[in-house]
Design an enzyme around this catalytic site. Structure first.
Site, PDB file in Angstrom:
ATOM      1  N   ARG A 174      48.801  16.648  -4.110  1.00 12.00           N
ATOM      2  CA  ARG A 174      49.848  15.865  -3.448  1.00 12.00           C
ATOM      3  C   ARG A 174      51.088  16.717  -3.172  1.00 12.00           C
ATOM      4  O   ARG A 174      51.820  16.452  -2.218  1.00 12.00           O
ATOM      5  CB  ARG A 174      50.233  14.654  -4.300  1.00 12.00           C
ATOM      6  CG  ARG A 174      50.917  14.967  -5.623  1.00 12.00           C
ATOM      7  CD  ARG A 174      51.122  13.691  -6.444  1.00 12.00           C
ATOM      8  NE  ARG A 174      51.886  13.880  -7.660  1.00 12.00           N
ATOM      9  CZ  ARG A 174      51.335  14.212  -8.813  1.00 12.00           C
ATOM     10  NH1 ARG A 174      50.028  14.400  -8.905  1.00 12.00           N
ATOM     11  NH2 ARG A 174      52.088  14.345  -9.899  1.00 12.00           N
ATOM     12  N   ASP A 221      63.886  18.777 -12.620  1.00  9.81           N
ATOM     13  CA  ASP A 221      62.745  19.247 -13.415  1.00  9.81           C
ATOM     14  C   ASP A 221      61.498  18.417 -13.158  1.00  9.81           C
ATOM     15  O   ASP A 221      60.742  18.079 -14.082  1.00  9.81           O
ATOM     16  CB  ASP A 221      63.080  19.228 -14.915  1.00  9.81           C
ATOM     17  CG  ASP A 221      64.138  20.251 -15.289  1.00  9.81           C
ATOM     18  OD1 ASP A 221      64.549  21.019 -14.410  1.00  9.81           O
ATOM     19  OD2 ASP A 221      64.556  20.269 -16.465  1.00  9.81           O
ATOM     20  N   THR A 228      50.834  10.494 -27.341  1.00  7.15           N
ATOM     21  CA  THR A 228      51.718   9.586 -26.601  1.00  7.15           C
ATOM     22  C   THR A 228      50.889   8.570 -25.814  1.00  7.15           C
ATOM     23  O   THR A 228      49.831   8.895 -25.272  1.00  7.15           O
ATOM     24  CB  THR A 228      52.637  10.355 -25.648  1.00  7.15           C
ATOM     25  OG1 THR A 228      51.846  11.100 -24.713  1.00  7.15           O
ATOM     26  CG2 THR A 228      53.513  11.324 -26.435  1.00  7.15           C
ATOM     27  N   GLY A 260      52.787  19.203 -19.634  1.00  4.02           N
ATOM     28  CA  GLY A 260      53.469  19.962 -18.595  1.00  4.02           C
ATOM     29  C   GLY A 260      54.972  19.916 -18.723  1.00  4.02           C
ATOM     30  O   GLY A 260      55.521  19.592 -19.797  1.00  4.02           O
ATOM     31  N   ASP A 261      55.663  20.216 -17.630  1.00  2.00           N
ATOM     32  CA  ASP A 261      57.123  20.233 -17.641  1.00  2.00           C
ATOM     33  C   ASP A 261      57.698  18.849 -17.929  1.00  2.00           C
ATOM     34  O   ASP A 261      58.755  18.727 -18.546  1.00  2.00           O
ATOM     35  CB  ASP A 261      57.647  20.739 -16.301  1.00  2.00           C
ATOM     36  CG  ASP A 261      57.321  22.212 -16.081  1.00  2.00           C
ATOM     37  OD1 ASP A 261      57.089  22.916 -17.075  1.00  2.00           O
ATOM     38  OD2 ASP A 261      57.291  22.643 -14.915  1.00  2.00           O
ATOM     39  N   PRO A 273      47.943  12.928 -23.321  1.00  2.00           N
ATOM     40  CA  PRO A 273      46.537  12.998 -22.919  1.00  2.00           C
ATOM     41  C   PRO A 273      46.295  12.573 -21.476  1.00  2.00           C
ATOM     42  O   PRO A 273      45.168  12.662 -20.992  1.00  2.00           O
ATOM     43  CB  PRO A 273      45.870  12.008 -23.881  1.00  2.00           C
ATOM     44  CG  PRO A 273      46.926  10.973 -24.116  1.00  2.00           C
ATOM     45  CD  PRO A 273      48.259  11.691 -24.057  1.00  2.00           C
ATOM     46  N   ARG A 333      50.231   9.897  -6.107  1.00  2.00           N
ATOM     47  CA  ARG A 333      49.696  10.408  -7.367  1.00  2.00           C
ATOM     48  C   ARG A 333      48.172  10.386  -7.402  1.00  2.00           C
ATOM     49  O   ARG A 333      47.543  11.139  -8.149  1.00  2.00           O
ATOM     50  CB  ARG A 333      50.262   9.612  -8.550  1.00  2.00           C
ATOM     51  CG  ARG A 333      51.708   9.984  -8.891  1.00  2.00           C
ATOM     52  CD  ARG A 333      52.165   9.359 -10.183  1.00  2.00           C
ATOM     53  NE  ARG A 333      53.389   9.982 -10.665  1.00  2.00           N
ATOM     54  CZ  ARG A 333      53.436  11.037 -11.460  1.00  2.00           C
ATOM     55  NH1 ARG A 333      52.307  11.594 -11.863  1.00  2.00           N
ATOM     56  NH2 ARG A 333      54.575  11.534 -11.863  1.00  2.00           N
ATOM     57  N   THR A 384      51.981  21.444 -13.541  1.00  2.00           N
ATOM     58  CA  THR A 384      52.957  22.529 -13.365  1.00  2.00           C
ATOM     59  C   THR A 384      53.514  22.883 -14.740  1.00  2.00           C
ATOM     60  O   THR A 384      53.874  22.003 -15.515  1.00  2.00           O
ATOM     61  CB  THR A 384      54.115  22.119 -12.442  1.00  2.00           C
ATOM     62  OG1 THR A 384      54.758  20.951 -12.986  1.00  2.00           O
ATOM     63  CG2 THR A 384      53.605  21.809 -11.045  1.00  2.00           C
TER      64      THR A 384
END
Length: 465
Positions: free
Chosen positions: A233, A422, A93, A119-120, A62, A227, A164
């Protein structure tokens, strides 16, 4: 027709740009018995489809990316799962590695699949947890780079909700939660290669998309400090890293991927039902059946020394909306190899030309300072570690091959970069990387090809859900 009987069939239809959508049609009948016979026949047909999942374990992040993972799941995904009679145990999580740690505790074998909403980074966490759990239960030591790993039969589903979503885009063709959920519902299966990364016989991480040293590593390292800027960023750090134009010296040694079909510079992209990936799997199974095992021969190694702006290894095209072709357009999802891209020191203008090629249709490897190889394994040691007796043995010895004499090493730059694995930083500059053929499976089918878009739009090619 004073008394009608009816039933509704929910089905999936293809929309534009790789999207899938759910629709429905209602059938009416006067004869109640005939209506019930149709309903029973359809239920038996759906129950016979063993690939369709019945119970899933869902992890929702979240906090990351768009910070909308929970809302996306509740509004777009959960209703579809309920419609398809799929039960889901949901875990929200609460901290980093929550999903990874939880996968070592729960009974994963009662589930037909594991779904990550994020995301990734969220996918990477779930993948590490699943692979680690399978290896632990199989008694396999992940720290030994030469040990074959046990394949994961439990599929992973990706509901894109990150800043991403490269892996989702490269395996489905679109970043769309509803489309990804429908791929899960019909039980699609897409094998995926995974690269294992070691340092000095110690396991570090797994990678499925980009493992980048130099330019992409520096971008990630700088963006981690910003961040608070959100997704912007990456643009800011990318511009800053480009202006710095930092290069790094080191030695790359690799084993070419002999026996695989295709090359990084051909025009054959990995698509649904890819014959190249299929032939790789058939060859691997034949070798197992006949008891043949691949033996690492030292003279197969090739070694390149030089100054590099970027060293990238990709297991997939790494395509995204900003770069529709990706870092390596002809890379395959499940052919047991990675494309190793070496970008040597060049002028800032030439490097910009190379980066611009990622956004258009031109051959991005058509530069004298760019080399690309299809490999099964490679090692890298920075010049700084070489001068201090590298921990990775035998890298750079002449028996592995000839050094590139056109780019002799010098001592003008001893700085180390960071690996971008990654989207996560990896500080060790000396690594050994091996491609594990089809180690995991996704709820996906690769990117579908629509040869005639106009004919496709008028067709009634539909899938029962």
């Amino acid at each position: 027709m004073s008394k009608l009987h009816a039933f509704t069939v929910h089905y999936i239809k293809r929309a534009r740009n790789h999207r899938w959508r759910c629709s429905e049609i209602t059938f009416w009948c006067i004869d109640e018995q005939l209506c019930n016979q149709w309903i029973q026949a359809l239920k038996e047909l759906l129950d016979s489809q063993k690939s369709r999942p019945k119970q899933l374990l869902v992890y929702i992040n979240p906090y990351g990316g768009k910070r909308q993972g929970k809302r996306i799941y509740e509004q777009k995904v959960a209703p579809l799962f309920n419609l398809a009679s799929i039960s889901a145990d949901v875990v929200i999580t609460e901290h980093a590695n929550h999903a990874k740690d939880n996968l070592f505790e729960v009974n994963i074998y009662k589930y037909d699949g594991i779904v990550c909403v994020g995301g990734d980074g969220m996918f990477s966490e779930v993948m590490h947890g699943l692979i680690g759990r399978i290896q632990k239960d199989s008694g396999i030591d992940q720290n030994n780079p030469k040990t074959p790993l046990a394949q994961c039969s439990i599929r992973i589903g990706i509901i894109p909700a990150g800043s991403t979503d490269c892996i989702c885009y490269a395996t489905v063709g679109i970043i769309d939660p509803e489309t990804s959920a429908l791929h899960i519902i019909v039980g699609d299966c897409q094998p995926l290669d995974v690269s294992s990364i070691h340092h000095n016989n110690t396991f570090l991480k797994y990678s499925v998309s980009l493992l980048g040293y130099g330019f992409y590593g520096d971008i990630l390292k700088d963006s981690e400090k910003k961040r608070w800027m959100g997704p912007m960023r990456y643009d800011f750090s990318g511009f800053k890293t480009f202006l710095s134009h930092q290069y790094y010296e080191g030695t790359v040694s690799f084993q070419p991927a002999k026996g695989t079909v295709g090359s990084p510079r051909d025009k054959e992209s990995c698509r649904t039902g890819c014959h190249i990936c299929r032939q790789t799997k058939q060859l691997e199974e034949q070798q197992k059946n006949y008891g043949f095992e691949h033996k690492e021969v030292e003279d197969e190694w090739k070694v390149i020394k030089g100054k590099f702006l970027a060293i990238n290894a990709v297991n997939m095209s790494c395509a995204c909306p900003r770069s529709p072709k990706g870092l390596s357009p002809a890379a395959h999802l499940a052919d047991g190899s990675a494309d190793l891209i070496l970008v040597r020191k060049c002028s800032r203008f030439n490097f910009l030309r190379y980066l611009v090629r990622h956004t258009n249709q031109d051959d991005q490897f058509d530069f004298p300072f760019v080399d690309v190889y299809r490999v099964k394994r490679f090692q890298f040691t920075s010049k700084h570690l070489e001068d201090n007796e590298s921990d990775i043995k035998d890298v750079g010895k002449k028996r592995f091959g000839q050094f590139c004499s056109d780019h002799p090493a010098c001592c003008c730059n001893l700085a180390n970069s960071t690996w971008n694995c990654d989207g996560e930083t990896l500080d060790s500059s000396a690594v050994e990387v091996r491609v594990r053929c089809q180690l995991v499976k996704l709820f996906a089918r690769g990117i579908e090809i629509y040869k005639d878009e106009a004919a496709y739009n008028s067709s009634s090619n539909e899938l029962l859900s």
